[in-house]
Each structure stands twice: as C-alpha cells, then as structure tokens.
Motif scaffolding. Sequence first.
Motif, mmCIF file in Angstrom:
data_model
loop_
_atom_site.group_PDB
_atom_site.id
_atom_site.type_symbol
_atom_site.label_atom_id
_atom_site.label_comp_id
_atom_site.label_asym_id
_atom_site.label_seq_id
_atom_site.Cartn_x
_atom_site.Cartn_y
_atom_site.Cartn_z
ATOM 1 N N PHE A 501 0.837 -1.211 0.000
ATOM 2 C CA PHE A 501 0.000 0.000 0.000
ATOM 3 C C PHE A 501 0.871 1.259 0.000
ATOM 4 O O PHE A 501 0.553 2.239 -0.667
ATOM 5 N N LEU A 502 1.959 1.244 0.792
ATOM 6 C CA LEU A 502 2.831 2.416 0.865
ATOM 7 C C LEU A 502 3.404 2.728 -0.512
ATOM 8 O O LEU A 502 3.482 3.892 -0.912
ATOM 9 N N SER A 503 3.779 1.707 -1.246
ATOM 10 C CA SER A 503 4.362 1.914 -2.565
ATOM 11 C C SER A 503 3.308 2.140 -3.646
ATOM 12 O O SER A 503 3.413 3.085 -4.427
ATOM 13 N N GLN A 504 2.296 1.277 -3.674
ATOM 14 C CA GLN A 504 1.373 1.248 -4.814
ATOM 15 C C GLN A 504 0.007 1.865 -4.530
ATOM 16 O O GLN A 504 -0.751 2.120 -5.466
ATOM 17 N N GLY A 505 -0.311 2.107 -3.257
ATOM 18 C CA GLY A 505 -1.634 2.623 -2.931
ATOM 19 C C GLY A 505 -2.650 1.503 -2.824
ATOM 20 O O GLY A 505 -2.352 0.325 -3.043
ATOM 21 N N PRO A 523 -8.793 10.307 0.644
ATOM 22 C CA PRO A 523 -9.725 9.473 -0.117
ATOM 23 C C PRO A 523 -9.698 8.033 0.388
ATOM 24 O O PRO A 523 -8.723 7.624 1.015
ATOM 25 N N LYS A 524 -10.744 7.275 0.085
ATOM 26 C CA LYS A 524 -10.811 5.890 0.558
ATOM 27 C C LYS A 524 -9.693 5.044 -0.063
ATOM 28 O O LYS A 524 -9.253 4.071 0.540
ATOM 29 N N ALA A 525 -9.270 5.392 -1.269
ATOM 30 C CA ALA A 525 -8.123 4.725 -1.889
ATOM 31 C C ALA A 525 -6.882 5.559 -1.586
ATOM 32 O O ALA A 525 -6.702 6.643 -2.125
ATOM 33 N N MET A 526 -6.030 5.044 -0.694
ATOM 34 C CA MET A 526 -4.845 5.824 -0.334
ATOM 35 C C MET A 526 -3.883 5.915 -1.524
ATOM 36 O O MET A 526 -3.867 5.061 -2.409
ATOM 37 N N LYS A 572 3.620 14.209 2.064
ATOM 38 C CA LYS A 572 2.772 13.144 1.528
ATOM 39 C C LYS A 572 3.337 11.778 1.896
ATOM 40 O O LYS A 572 2.586 10.808 2.075
ATOM 41 N N GLU A 573 4.671 11.688 2.021
ATOM 42 C CA GLU A 573 5.286 10.429 2.417
ATOM 43 C C GLU A 573 4.980 10.092 3.875
ATOM 44 O O GLU A 573 4.711 8.930 4.211
ATOM 45 N N ASP A 574 5.010 11.101 4.743
ATOM 46 C CA ASP A 574 4.641 10.932 6.151
ATOM 47 C C ASP A 574 3.200 10.437 6.255
ATOM 48 O O ASP A 574 2.904 9.457 6.961
ATOM 49 N N ILE A 575 2.301 11.104 5.543
ATOM 50 C CA ILE A 575 0.886 10.722 5.571
ATOM 51 C C ILE A 575 0.697 9.320 5.008
ATOM 52 O O ILE A 575 -0.099 8.517 5.519
ATOM 53 N N ALA A 576 1.442 8.991 3.933
ATOM 54 C CA ALA A 576 1.301 7.669 3.318
ATOM 55 C C ALA A 576 1.698 6.559 4.284
ATOM 56 O O ALA A 576 1.048 5.504 4.328
ATOM 57 N N ARG A 579 -1.149 6.112 6.738
ATOM 58 C CA ARG A 579 -2.304 5.471 6.105
ATOM 59 C C ARG A 579 -2.022 3.989 5.804
ATOM 60 O O ARG A 579 -2.907 3.138 5.959
ATOM 61 N N ALA A 580 -0.797 3.681 5.376
ATOM 62 C CA ALA A 580 -0.457 2.293 5.065
ATOM 63 C C ALA A 580 -0.550 1.414 6.304
ATOM 64 O O ALA A 580 -1.030 0.276 6.233
ATOM 65 N N TYR A 581 -0.106 1.941 7.455
ATOM 66 C CA TYR A 581 -0.243 1.165 8.686
ATOM 67 C C TYR A 581 -1.691 1.124 9.159
ATOM 68 O O TYR A 581 -2.164 0.091 9.660
ATOM 69 N N ALA A 582 -2.405 2.223 8.999
ATOM 70 C CA ALA A 582 -3.827 2.210 9.351
ATOM 71 C C ALA A 582 -4.562 1.147 8.549
ATOM 72 O O ALA A 582 -5.506 0.509 9.041
ATOM 73 N N ALA A 583 -4.140 0.915 7.305
ATOM 74 C CA ALA A 583 -4.791 -0.057 6.428
ATOM 75 C C ALA A 583 -4.656 -1.480 6.937
ATOM 76 O O ALA A 583 -5.409 -2.368 6.510
ATOM 77 N N ILE A 584 -3.713 -1.727 7.856
ATOM 78 C CA ILE A 584 -3.561 -3.070 8.428
ATOM 79 C C ILE A 584 -3.909 -3.067 9.920
ATOM 80 O O ILE A 584 -3.447 -3.914 10.682
ATOM 81 N N ASN A 585 -4.676 -2.078 10.356
ATOM 82 C CA ASN A 585 -5.158 -2.013 11.739
ATOM 83 C C ASN A 585 -4.044 -1.699 12.736
ATOM 84 O O ASN A 585 -4.035 -2.195 13.854
ATOM 85 N N VAL A 586 -3.113 -0.848 12.307
ATOM 86 C CA VAL A 586 -2.051 -0.378 13.201
ATOM 87 C C VAL A 586 -2.088 1.143 13.169
ATOM 88 O O VAL A 586 -1.590 1.769 12.234
#
Length: 840
Positions: A501-505, A523-526, A572-576, A579-586
Amino acid sequence: MNLRKTLIAASIAALPLCLAATAEAGNPLFSAPVVATPAAANAILARLQAQRADEGLDGDHDYKVFAQHPGTDNTQILRADHTYKGVRVFGSNSVIVTNRNGDILSQSHSDRRAGLGSGAANKTLRGATAGFSVTPAISAQAAIDSVNKQTLLASATQVEPPSAELIVYPIVETVRKDYALNKPEAALNAVDVEDKVTGYELAYLVKTRTASGNKLVYRDTIVSANDGRQLAQWNALQTVVGTGYSQYNGTVPIQTTLSGSTYKMLDATRGTGGTFGGMAITNANHSSANSPSAGSIYTNSTNTWGDGQQYIAGGSTTNANGQTAAVNALWGLMNTYDAMNNALGWKSLDGNNTATYIAVHVDNNYDNAFYTDTCKCMYVGDGSSFYSLGSIDVIGHEMGHGVTAATSNLTYSGESGGLNESSSDINGEMVEAYARNGGTGSVIPAGNDWMMGKEISKSGTPLRWMWKPSKDGSSPDAWSSTIKNLDVHYSSGPNNRMFYFLSQGSNSSSSSEMYSSYLVKSPKAMTGIGNDKAYRIWFKANTTKFTSSTNYADARLKMIAAAQELYGVGSKEDIAVQRAYAAINVGADVDEPGSAVLAISSQPASLTVAPGASASFAVTATGGSAPYSYQWLRNGTAISGATSASYSFTAQSSDNGASFSVQIKDATNAMVTSNSATLTVATSSATERVTNGSFESGATGWSGTTGVIGTWSGQPAYDGSKNAWLGGNGSTATETLTQAVTIPSTATSATLSFALHIDTAETTTSSAYDKLVVSVKNSAGSTLGTLATYSNLNKASGYQTRSFSLLPYKGQSVTLSFVMTEDSSLQTSFVVDKVSVITQ
C-alpha cells in the motif's frame, strides 16, 4: 580496469566481451563505511553510563556494543545491548546515532531493564528485583541437555555445536491500555495494547543447529537457569520454503575474475574481505543440508556460463547445466548488492562492505534456500517440488536477513519475527524490481510482480502475495492481538501488505484485493509513493531505528519518524506511512493533504481578565493542505505580527470589549475565518485567589508532586525563573499539583488562567498517549468539573495562555487540580506557569 584480472562476462559464447553500464550518480541515503575503533565505542559507552542516574538506573546497569554500521546523512550507528550485573537483558537494547566526531545526536531504546535493581526507574518491581541474582543454579551444559532431551529427534545430527548464553529474560505480557480496556477484541488496534514487563528470570538462550533426515532443525530456546524449565522456543532457520545463461533472467552480464587462464565466479568489485576476499558463488556439490559445506568457487575455462535450464538431477554440477544455478546466484547477488549500494549507499549486508557468498547445489533435490548468520552466507537447493531456489526475489530475501542480522537483529519470533521475515520479503521485491529494469541506476524503479517465489514454483503459485497475504490461506491481512502466536512466515503478512500500500496505494472498491476496510478517511483509496521512496523509508527505519523487540506498533512509530526525517513532517510520504499502517489495523487513519475541506475544529473563546493580565486566544485548524498561515484581527483589522495559531498580549483597560478573530489559509490559498471572541477587561476590585501562581516561592501554596516545581534549563519559565514541569519522564508516571481556592458568593466573574507549554517525543498525529487533565474538585477529592484535557497531540512551540470561567463554583471552596499521566515510553512535557484565579 585491468582486463587481465577482472572481466564482465558476456553470456553467450558468440558474443564479444561487454562491460556493464556504470550506475547513475544518485543521492545515497547512507554514509560511507568507517573503521569502528574500540576507543570511539568506549567514549560513547562512557556517555551512556553517565546518563544512568538521570534514567533512574543504578550502577549494576551497563551497556555492551554488538554492532556498528553507517547511518544516514554522514552519521554512524552504534547498537548496544543492555546488561545487568554483566549479563545481557534479552530484547533490551539501544540505538545510538552519532556524528563523525562521536557526538550523540539521538537515541532510541527497546527498554526492558527498568524493573531491575534499586534505581528510581524500578517503581513496580523493586521489592522483587532489587537484589536480582545472576548466579545460575544449573550449568550451561545442563540447559543444552534439557533442550536436547525435550525437543530433538533421536535421529537428529548436529550441524553446528550447540551454545548457551546466560541472559536476564524479561517476562513480557501484552496488556491493553487504559482507554481500550472495554474494547471488543475484534475492535482492538495495534496501538491499543503495549508490552509490559511483569518480572524477570535468569535463563539461558540455548541455540541448537541440527538436521533430521532432509530437514534442518534450527531452534532458539529460553531455559530457566534456576530449574531448567523451558520458557520459550522458536524456529531460528531463516528460509524461503520452498555473462551466463540464467534460468530466470535470460542472458545476463556477470562479474567474474580471470586468474591465469581460468575464470572464477569471484566478484572482487563488490565487497571486501569475508571468506573469499570478494563476493563469490561456490559449489556445495550436494553436500548434505545436515552439514553443508560451501565447497570451492566455481571456475571455468571460458567466460560463458550455464545453459539457462533447470538442473538435471544427478547430473554434473560443473558442466553448463550445473553452472546455471551459479549464474542465477551470482546475478541475484550482484543485483542485491547494487540495489542497496547504488540506490541507498548501503554496502553489502552489514553496511561495512564485508563480502558474502552463496553456495549452490546443496543436498539432493533440496526444496529450500536459507541464510545462516554463522557464515553470513546463503545456501540454495536445486528443488524437487520447486525449481532451483535461486530466483532474484529469493536471493534478495535471504540476503535481507543478513542486513537485519547486522542491524536491528529483530528477534525471530512473535511480532518482531514477522517483521524480520517481512523485511526480507520487502528486500526481495525491491531487488527484483531493480534487476528487472536492467540492474543499473540510483533509484528503485517499478516492475516487480509483488509475489514472493513465483518463479521457483512449478505450479506458478507463489509462496506469498504482498498485496493480499491471506490468499495463501494462512497469513492474515491485518494485525490482531493473536498475530504473535503465528509462524513468522505468516505473521509477516500484514507488514507486507502495508509496504505494498505504501508503494502502490490501495483501491476503494470493496471487491478489490487491494481494498482495506480500515481506511476510513479521505480518499478511501490511499495514494502510494512508489518503490524507491517506500524502500528508503523502510530501510532507514530497520537499520537506524528498529530494535530487536520492535513490534508492529513500534514499527509504525519508527517508520513515521523515518519518513518525517527524510521528507518532512506532514509530507505526503509521512501521511502515506500513517495510512499504510492504518490499512492493516495499526494506528488511526488520516486524511491525505487536500482531501478534506479546511475547517476550524477549536474556535477562539471569549474571556475576562484584569488589567495587566495576559489575554490569550487560540485556534485549531483541520483539513485542507498544510502548512497553514494565520492572521489575527482586532475589531476586523489585521494585527501586525499576529500570525501564529495563538495570539497573546497584556490587556489594558482600553482593550475592554474588543473583538478578536483569525483568518486561516492553507497551502492552496483556501481561507476560513473564525468566530469572534470578546475580551472583557474588568476594572472593578479584582482579587487574585491563587497563592504563588508563578511558583517563584517554590512549593508554597501547592500540594501533590511538588518536586516538579523548580528552575529548569531545558524548560524556561513563562514568568519569572520557575515553573512546574509535569511529565518529561519517558516512562509510566502520574504527577499532580493542587491548590484550594475560594470563589466568593458575590463574585460577578471568576477566571482561571495559566500558561501552558507542551512538547513531546511522540510522533503520532492521532493517538493521545500522555495527558494533562485540568479539573475542579471538592474538598473530598471528587471531580466537580473537568475544564480541559491536553495531550501529546496538542504540542506547540512556546507557551499558550488558557482561560476558563469558574463562576459556576461561586460560593464554594474548591481545589484546582492538574493531573499528568504518561505512558511507558516517549516523553511528553506539560510545563505550567503563571496560574491565576481573578474574581470580581
């Protein structure tokens, strides 16, 4: 280049010799290796030892260096284990970042030692552990015998001699934080829990390296040094189950050495020293996996190697068909070295450019490849159910274990073991991307397949899917409280998905395999940041911030810190990363910059002050695109110089009735204006009800944790020379300050005001870990009202003045209460000064 000694081979006999393209000049992330001297390490250790008293540790605590390697931006990294009475405390260590002069720039810890000894840091276990003994009741050999008796098969043979290290073993329990005590299990997030040390046991770390049949059995076992009980055990073998004519990459240029009239698979341009003086490929020649021998370096009379075909079982390991496995290995090893060196500046596995090697054709029909830290090398089997296990991503994976072993040394069990395995998957995928695009350049390009081990699979089914780990039937897609109980090849799944997710969204459609239900912000799609930036952030975190016991929640914090250091806070990298960790419940999800409308979440409040008192107004903005700019207005006219999130000044009688508001703009020039706040400057008989509100008389008038009152060089006063510094401990703590005041029944106004400064080492933008609660209590200690709760999320430079009306309590004697609570790590300071209650 001396062509008599070092050549880059053409891979087809009919082709002339050709030189590989020179890597493009880039921006290396890591510094060049420097020679680590004992004197430099000892100087740093002396500084750490001098800090022990400040950290609440007694003289029995110490440090032992176990690794030194380059850091980023011309820094160096020293890693030190924590010891107690000379014995290593398992899983407790420090990462120290220094400049080239040896000055300490920063430190991060995995601290599991505080409950040992008689120092002030030992608050909860002092009675039980102040006199903790490090004298074992059983011998190291008895511990080894215990493991052999309990866990080893009768047919097992020894690959390496067993060892037993005496350690202090912390008993660690995963507990919920206070705010999450009543959360349903399914709703728990990784940041809702924390590891807490509940006790210690003197133990042995027993390492056994054996084989049974055609299977290597590597175990690490924790054995009680008191009675021989087995406390923990985990699998220690780091595996992927499962020029020349390359089997997987076609015709490739490989670096070899010409010695006389013989060509050798020795690449002296990549790495120095090591076993063979350079990077090498050797022929294990079917030596048993039970006791593998590296054999000798591959040689050939010509500089054309391999036939590009799967090894024919039982055939020669040195003819063209047998050489193909060596071509696979050398091409993979070259690309692993180049991807890390050319893109990041990291040299070989340890960052110090120490050469490594790969031995191919281990055992017969062997369905495995593995890295072992004993030789800091890799063994590759020919496969039976699999094709030869020397594909690019598998080699990048195994060599990734070498990087982790030389740096963070993540313990190969529980959550840290999953992160260890994931780090190797990440390395394998990034090396594959680099190789697929020609193996040159200073960035990691797109182009990998995000499937681990697909090429070695005869069915085409990969070992792991990075974007949807659960496709293998065993790996979870997200963190849960039971993930630590899984095999590390499965507990790695969520972090693999995070990195994808961090790399590809991600995808916003719930029917997509790239969808995450945990992404709830806009957006819902990071949005991903690409391979190169994602790899840089991960590599920096693993090599310069992770410790041996880093778990998912800690990895998130240190990944955020790495992203912020590389690309800036709020980037944007900080936010990504968040969001990438949020996407796996962290951790919690956050909006991407520009995805939410600029708004005001906290408006300026009207207040009443006496003439000569400080009047302060503050505002909080959300959404839009950071950074924000501010302009305060008085009666609709801009105030010169009032351009921050708060505005303070000394009120005069002439300011009575003035109206204050603020205009806020974001980076896109979108603007919002706050509500107006009215200032009342009371000129009637104003009475101060607080005694010693500026703390200049020390603890006079105050009760509670009065040791927080004083003059602090690191926290200057707002008024005078003293203040009250609550927090700043970086460990679990509760501190209070209280004072009783009387609000007359005839009061027409009663205003509490105080100056507050908040700074923190926490990096989260969504979780309140450390808090200051300001409340009003009755004489019995019951809370009559909570005026405000501040946390690490409210950090700000300088002081801000806060004001509250106490008129609801007129006619009463009440107690002003400031209560600070701090969790187990990463300090937050709440500095209070100039506390005042003015009644009219």
